[in-house]
Design a protein around this motif. Structure first.
Motif, mmCIF file in Angstrom:
data_model
loop_
_atom_site.group_PDB
_atom_site.id
_atom_site.type_symbol
_atom_site.label_atom_id
_atom_site.label_comp_id
_atom_site.label_asym_id
_atom_site.label_seq_id
_atom_site.Cartn_x
_atom_site.Cartn_y
_atom_site.Cartn_z
ATOM 1 N N ARG A 107 53.476 107.169 26.262
ATOM 2 C CA ARG A 107 52.831 106.159 25.430
ATOM 3 C C ARG A 107 53.512 104.811 25.590
ATOM 4 N NH1 ARG A 107 50.582 108.878 20.395
ATOM 5 N NH2 ARG A 107 51.419 110.988 20.396
ATOM 6 N N ASP A 108 52.758 103.765 25.361
ATOM 7 C CA ASP A 108 53.300 102.431 25.146
ATOM 8 C C ASP A 108 52.852 102.068 23.737
ATOM 9 O OD1 ASP A 108 53.723 99.673 24.872
ATOM 10 O OD2 ASP A 108 53.419 99.330 27.022
ATOM 11 N N LYS A 109 53.765 102.242 22.783
ATOM 12 C CA LYS A 109 53.359 102.061 21.393
ATOM 13 C C LYS A 109 53.012 100.612 21.085
ATOM 14 C CE LYS A 109 58.064 101.776 19.505
ATOM 15 N NZ LYS A 109 59.005 102.382 18.531
ATOM 16 N N PHE A 110 53.592 99.685 21.823
ATOM 17 C CA PHE A 110 53.304 98.278 21.587
ATOM 18 C C PHE A 110 51.898 97.910 22.039
ATOM 19 C CE2 PHE A 110 57.377 97.466 19.982
ATOM 20 C CZ PHE A 110 58.292 98.160 20.749
ATOM 21 N N LYS A 111 51.409 98.608 23.066
ATOM 22 C CA LYS A 111 50.050 98.391 23.544
ATOM 23 C C LYS A 111 49.068 99.382 22.916
ATOM 24 C CE LYS A 111 51.348 96.445 28.031
ATOM 25 N NZ LYS A 111 51.211 96.559 29.505
ATOM 26 N N ASN A 112 49.594 100.296 22.072
ATOM 27 C CA ASN A 112 48.759 101.318 21.445
ATOM 28 C C ASN A 112 47.955 102.088 22.497
ATOM 29 O OD1 ASN A 112 48.109 102.673 19.085
ATOM 30 N ND2 ASN A 112 46.358 101.374 18.602
ATOM 31 N N THR A 113 48.645 102.464 23.556
ATOM 32 C CA THR A 113 48.007 103.084 24.710
ATOM 33 C C THR A 113 48.763 104.346 25.110
ATOM 34 O OG1 THR A 113 47.168 100.967 25.509
ATOM 35 C CG2 THR A 113 47.314 102.745 27.130
ATOM 36 N N VAL A 114 48.017 105.358 25.492
ATOM 37 C CA VAL A 114 48.580 106.614 25.981
ATOM 38 C C VAL A 114 48.203 106.757 27.448
ATOM 39 C CG1 VAL A 114 48.680 109.113 25.669
ATOM 40 C CG2 VAL A 114 48.344 107.618 23.692
ATOM 41 N N PHE A 115 49.135 107.238 28.244
ATOM 42 C CA PHE A 115 48.930 107.362 29.686
ATOM 43 C C PHE A 115 49.005 108.815 30.118
ATOM 44 C CE2 PHE A 115 49.172 102.883 30.298
ATOM 45 C CZ PHE A 115 50.122 102.421 29.401
ATOM 46 N N LEU A 116 48.337 109.102 31.219
ATOM 47 C CA LEU A 116 48.498 110.384 31.895
ATOM 48 C C LEU A 116 48.744 110.081 33.366
ATOM 49 C CD1 LEU A 116 48.455 113.472 31.460
ATOM 50 C CD2 LEU A 116 46.087 113.440 32.301
ATOM 51 N N GLU A 117 49.997 110.224 33.764
ATOM 52 C CA GLU A 117 50.372 110.020 35.159
ATOM 53 C C GLU A 117 50.106 111.319 35.901
ATOM 54 O OE1 GLU A 117 51.906 107.026 36.201
ATOM 55 O OE2 GLU A 117 51.691 107.715 38.272
ATOM 56 N N MET A 118 49.309 111.243 36.958
ATOM 57 C CA MET A 118 48.919 112.437 37.697
ATOM 58 C C MET A 118 49.369 112.298 39.147
ATOM 59 S SD MET A 118 45.093 113.072 36.133
ATOM 60 C CE MET A 118 44.386 111.724 37.070
ATOM 61 N N ASN A 119 50.247 113.192 39.571
ATOM 62 C CA ASN A 119 50.767 113.188 40.935
ATOM 63 C C ASN A 119 50.396 114.480 41.654
ATOM 64 O OD1 ASN A 119 52.187 110.653 40.602
ATOM 65 N ND2 ASN A 119 53.674 111.773 39.365
ATOM 66 N N SER A 120 50.546 114.461 42.960
ATOM 67 C CA SER A 120 50.255 115.647 43.784
ATOM 68 C C SER A 120 48.892 116.233 43.429
ATOM 69 C CB SER A 120 51.352 116.707 43.600
ATOM 70 O OG SER A 120 52.624 116.178 43.939
ATOM 71 N N LEU A 121 47.907 115.382 43.371
ATOM 72 C CA LEU A 121 46.587 115.814 42.942
ATOM 73 C C LEU A 121 45.956 116.785 43.931
ATOM 74 C CD1 LEU A 121 45.357 112.445 41.474
ATOM 75 C CD2 LEU A 121 45.413 114.610 40.248
ATOM 76 N N LYS A 122 45.189 117.712 43.374
ATOM 77 C CA LYS A 122 44.529 118.752 44.146
ATOM 78 C C LYS A 122 43.018 118.660 43.913
ATOM 79 C CE LYS A 122 48.416 121.839 43.099
ATOM 80 N NZ LYS A 122 48.800 123.147 42.495
ATOM 81 N N PRO A 123 42.221 119.187 44.821
ATOM 82 C CA PRO A 123 40.764 119.160 44.598
ATOM 83 C C PRO A 123 40.357 119.817 43.284
ATOM 84 C CG PRO A 123 41.236 119.692 46.885
ATOM 85 C CD PRO A 123 42.565 119.669 46.167
ATOM 86 N N GLU A 124 41.100 120.825 42.846
ATOM 87 C CA GLU A 124 40.759 121.492 41.584
ATOM 88 C C GLU A 124 41.056 120.645 40.354
ATOM 89 O OE1 GLU A 124 42.620 122.697 44.107
ATOM 90 O OE2 GLU A 124 44.293 123.934 43.350
ATOM 91 N N ASP A 125 41.692 119.494 40.541
ATOM 92 C CA ASP A 125 41.887 118.548 39.440
ATOM 93 C C ASP A 125 40.659 117.675 39.222
ATOM 94 O OD1 ASP A 125 45.250 118.113 40.607
ATOM 95 O OD2 ASP A 125 44.602 119.303 38.882
ATOM 96 N N THR A 126 39.682 117.774 40.096
ATOM 97 C CA THR A 126 38.464 116.979 39.967
ATOM 98 C C THR A 126 37.743 117.315 38.667
ATOM 99 O OG1 THR A 126 38.160 116.743 42.353
ATOM 100 C CG2 THR A 126 36.197 116.519 40.970
ATOM 101 N N ALA A 127 37.501 116.295 37.843
ATOM 102 C CA ALA A 127 36.871 116.493 36.538
ATOM 103 C C ALA A 127 36.694 115.137 35.874
ATOM 104 C CB ALA A 127 37.735 117.386 35.649
ATOM 105 N N VAL A 128 35.965 115.137 34.771
ATOM 106 C CA VAL A 128 35.969 113.989 33.874
ATOM 107 C C VAL A 128 37.113 114.204 32.891
ATOM 108 C CG1 VAL A 128 34.698 112.648 32.171
ATOM 109 C CG2 VAL A 128 33.487 113.668 34.117
ATOM 110 N N TYR A 129 37.969 113.203 32.778
ATOM 111 C CA TYR A 129 39.139 113.295 31.913
ATOM 112 C C TYR A 129 38.883 112.494 30.632
ATOM 113 C CZ TYR A 129 41.907 115.616 35.446
ATOM 114 O OH TYR A 129 42.397 116.541 36.348
ATOM 115 N N TYR A 130 39.226 113.112 29.512
ATOM 116 C CA TYR A 130 39.035 112.508 28.203
ATOM 117 C C TYR A 130 40.361 112.474 27.449
ATOM 118 C CZ TYR A 130 34.121 113.810 28.958
ATOM 119 O OH TYR A 130 32.852 113.966 29.466
#
Length: 126
Positions: free
Chosen positions: A71-94
């Motif tokens: 999170r960056d609490k000052f920006k009121n934002t949450v992040f999801l860092e995704m590395n080593s992505l695979k084809p099975e990670d394909t999706a709509v992320y919410y």
């Protein structure tokens, strides 16, 4: 209460993306925030969540060691860092907010999260 995701896109296997979830109308650092994904033909899956003030986090086995929630609490934002992505990670992320609970103690359950963003598409090509 509003959540807006961004950062999705198309990458090759092994690539990285950083998803953002900009919150408004509430202080996201005070509540549990979850990331979910929905692939065609599959159930919506909770992949990660963070407790208030990032006091604890959870990752599904399928993404553990590759994804990081922060999170960056000052920006009121949450992040999801995704590395080593695979084809099975394909999706709509919410991203979603649980305004009834501060703690995330296990797999995020979609029925516990009342507020959802519109989703961002992640496509990983082989």
């Amino acid at each position: 209460v509003r959540l807006v995701e961004s950062g999705g896109g198309m990458v090759q296997t092994g690539g990285s993306l950083r998803l953002s979830c900009a919150a408004s109308g509430f202080t996201s650092d005070d509540y549990a925030i979850g990331w979910f994904r929905h692939a065609p033909g599959k159930e919506r899956e909770g992949v990660s969540c963070a407790s208030a003030s990032d006091s604890s986090t959870y990752y599904a086995d399928s993404v553990k060691g590759r994804f990081t929630i922060s999170r960056d609490k000052f920006k009121n934002t949450v992040f999801l860092e995704m590395n080593s992505l695979k084809p099975e990670d394909t999706a709509v992320y919410y991203c979603a907010a649980n305004l009834m609970r501060r703690r995330c103690s296990g797999p995020p359950l979609k029925y516990e999260y009342s507020y959802w963003g519109q989703g961002t598409q992640v496509t990983v090509s082989s």
